[in-house]
Design a protein around this motif. Structure first.
Motif, PDB file in Angstrom:
ATOM      1  N   HIS A  15    -124.948  98.414  90.858  1.00 55.96           N
ATOM      2  CA  HIS A  15    -124.519  98.955  92.150  1.00 55.96           C
ATOM      3  C   HIS A  15    -123.119  99.568  92.006  1.00 55.96           C
ATOM      4  CE1 HIS A  15    -123.365  99.156  96.394  1.00 55.96           C
ATOM      5  NE2 HIS A  15    -124.659  99.052  96.671  1.00 55.96           N
ATOM      6  N   ARG A  22    -116.933 101.261 100.690  1.00 58.39           N
ATOM      7  CA  ARG A  22    -118.336 100.948 100.408  1.00 58.39           C
ATOM      8  C   ARG A  22    -118.778  99.708 101.189  1.00 58.39           C
ATOM      9  NH1 ARG A  22    -120.545 103.916  96.471  1.00 58.39           N
ATOM     10  NH2 ARG A  22    -119.177 104.996  94.977  1.00 58.39           N
ATOM     11  N   GLN A  40    -119.326 100.699 104.846  1.00 61.15           N
ATOM     12  CA  GLN A  40    -120.566 101.449 104.987  1.00 61.15           C
ATOM     13  C   GLN A  40    -121.772 100.514 104.929  1.00 61.15           C
ATOM     14  OE1 GLN A  40    -121.151 104.486 105.809  1.00 61.15           O
ATOM     15  NE2 GLN A  40    -123.365 104.543 105.437  1.00 61.15           N
ATOM     16  N   HIS A  41    -121.716  99.540 104.032  1.00 62.65           N
ATOM     17  CA  HIS A  41    -122.847  98.598 103.897  1.00 62.65           C
ATOM     18  C   HIS A  41    -122.975  97.715 105.133  1.00 62.65           C
ATOM     19  CE1 HIS A  41    -125.658  95.821 101.948  1.00 62.65           C
ATOM     20  NE2 HIS A  41    -124.908  94.834 102.429  1.00 62.65           N
ATOM     21  N   THR A  42    -121.867  97.172 105.612  1.00 67.14           N
ATOM     22  CA  THR A  42    -121.952  96.201 106.705  1.00 67.14           C
ATOM     23  C   THR A  42    -122.266  96.836 108.056  1.00 67.14           C
ATOM     24  OG1 THR A  42    -119.533  96.269 106.977  1.00 67.14           O
ATOM     25  CG2 THR A  42    -120.460  94.519 105.576  1.00 67.14           C
ATOM     26  N   HIS A  52    -121.025  92.759 100.284  1.00 69.25           N
ATOM     27  CA  HIS A  52    -122.322  93.382 100.008  1.00 69.25           C
ATOM     28  C   HIS A  52    -123.447  92.343  99.902  1.00 69.25           C
ATOM     29  CE1 HIS A  52    -120.157  97.114  99.150  1.00 69.25           C
ATOM     30  NE2 HIS A  52    -121.324  97.723  99.116  1.00 69.25           N
ATOM     31  N   THR A  99    -124.379  99.391 108.376  1.00 72.55           N
ATOM     32  CA  THR A  99    -125.763  99.880 108.333  1.00 72.55           C
ATOM     33  C   THR A  99    -126.771  98.771 108.042  1.00 72.55           C
ATOM     34  OG1 THR A  99    -125.489 100.487 105.997  1.00 72.55           O
ATOM     35  CG2 THR A  99    -125.082 102.204 107.633  1.00 72.55           C
ATOM     36  N   ARG A 100    -126.322  97.685 107.436  1.00 71.66           N
ATOM     37  CA  ARG A 100    -127.212  96.574 107.101  1.00 71.66           C
ATOM     38  C   ARG A 100    -127.327  95.638 108.300  1.00 71.66           C
ATOM     39  NH1 ARG A 100    -130.802  95.072 102.864  1.00 71.66           N
ATOM     40  NH2 ARG A 100    -130.810  92.799 102.694  1.00 71.66           N
ATOM     41  N   THR A 110    -126.675  92.267  97.389  1.00 69.11           N
ATOM     42  CA  THR A 110    -126.580  93.584  96.752  1.00 69.11           C
ATOM     43  C   THR A 110    -125.385  93.641  95.815  1.00 69.11           C
ATOM     44  OG1 THR A 110    -127.544  94.558  98.741  1.00 69.11           O
ATOM     45  CG2 THR A 110    -126.459  96.065  97.211  1.00 69.11           C
TER      46      THR A 110
END
Length: 348
Positions: free
Chosen positions: A309, A222, A225-227, A300, A229-230, A303
């Motif tokens: 979350h 997770r 995926q966050h880092t 995150h 796309t952010r 977030t």
């Protein structure tokens, strides 16, 4: 040693990954609260996964629990397999195996474990008295494996007179409960052979280390995926060196938990001494596990502070597994005493 899964283990892991991935969604987990997802448990049992553990061994169970941990699926899978199926299969009498295993295989029976023994339960005049402050999945259990103060193992039916289960909320939503015993005549597991408690505890530590490896892998996935796309200042967070290093450390910690759990499970299945390896896996699961889930939440950013979350659930599971069956310092002391005692104790 060879950790390559057998064909049967690979098939079981693939099936588990599909079921957990399809049914253990964020929406369903939110709806379940701190209870069990009954539909998911029914699906796992219909697929024959609890019963398969007898064939695929402890290493196979570790592989399945990794998949559960990735999705933090709320089912009493680990507890039923460790404190029910494997405990009875390995330490029960022929009569107990014949009578108890069918229900544990098909999921109509759910097991919990009052482990580790902390002196809260004692035997007097053939009956059990005392309190176990909390046991995971006890609210769902039809039977509990109870360790008395002398480390004797007893099977207690949760619906019997003298048995009270009080709901308890723990860090992780594990449908836990407090077990109160007042003059309960439990059924001794096996013939009271020495070493059964130690063996079941080592099996539990290995299995829950495998669960922690999955929790950490899910948290890290997770975070990745966050880092990626952010974006911040026009580029992905994953391009920052500090983020890369933190994620790399978390990956190495996750792999350390996994490989030590694999080694302990492999040695168990090969009928080799594995007490030290089980403690090693438990230590990595505790110490490295909490580092990984903290990193996952930290990566995150803001977030990660959102309690709703999905990554927060990995954090809760990781912290609960950090302390369950002994935190890092306790396990390290036990490992040191075991190694100092020499090969004879280490083989037990």
């Amino acid at each position: 040693m060879d950790f390559t899964p057998s064909e049967e283990q690979s098939a079981a892991r693939g099936l588990a990954a599909r079921i957990f991935g399809d049914l253990s969604t964020h929406e369903r987990l939110t709806a379940a609260g701190s209870g069990t997802d009954a539909e998911l448990w029914k699906e796992l049992c219909a697929a024959g996964l609890p019963g398969a553990v007898e064939e695929i061994g402890l290493l196979g169970l570790v592989l399945l629990l990794e998949e559960q941990g990735r999705t933090t699926a709320q089912v009493p899978f680990a507890a039923t397999c460790v404190y029910g199926l494997l405990a009875v299969a390995e330490h029960g009498t022929d009569g107990q195996r014949e009578r108890l295993l069918p229900g544990l295989r098909d999921g109509t029976e759910v097991a919990a474990g009052a482990f580790p023994a902390r002196g809260g339960v004692h035997l007097a005049d053939g009956a059990l008295y005392g309190v176990v402050p909390w046991a995971p999945w006890l609210r769902d259990a039809t039977q509990a494996l109870v360790a008395d103060a002398e480390r004797g193992l007893w099977i207690v039916r949760t619906g019997e007179p003298g048995v009270t289960v009080v709901p308890v909320e723990t860090t992780a939503p594990w449908s836990a409960g407090r077990l109160v015993l007042d003059g309960v005549r439990g059924e001794r597991l096996g013939n009271g052979q020495p070493g059964a408690y130690t063996a079941v505890l080592a099996t539990a530590r290995t299995a829950f280390a495998g669960l922690q490896a999955g929790v950490c892998a899910g948290s890290l996935a997770r975070a990745v995926q966050h880092t990626v796309t952010r974006e911040q200042f026009g580029r992905p967070l994953s391009t920052n060196q500090g983020v890369l290093l933190r994620a790399a450390d978390a990956h190495m910690d996750t792999e350390a938990i996994r490989v030590t759990a694999y080694e302990a499970a492999w040695r168990h299945d090969a009928q080799e001494a594995y007490a030290a390896q089980a403690l090693t896996a438990a230590w990595w699961g505790s110490e490295a596990g909490k580092r990984v889930v903290h990193a996952g939440q930290h990566l995150h950013g803001g977030t990660g502070a959102d309690l709703d979350h999905p990554v927060h659930r990995h954090f809760l599971w990781g912290r609960q597994l950090d302390a369950y069956l002994g935190c890092g310092s306790e396990v390290l002391e036990e490992l040191g005493l075991l190694l100092a005692a020499g090969p004879r104790e280490e083989a037990s």
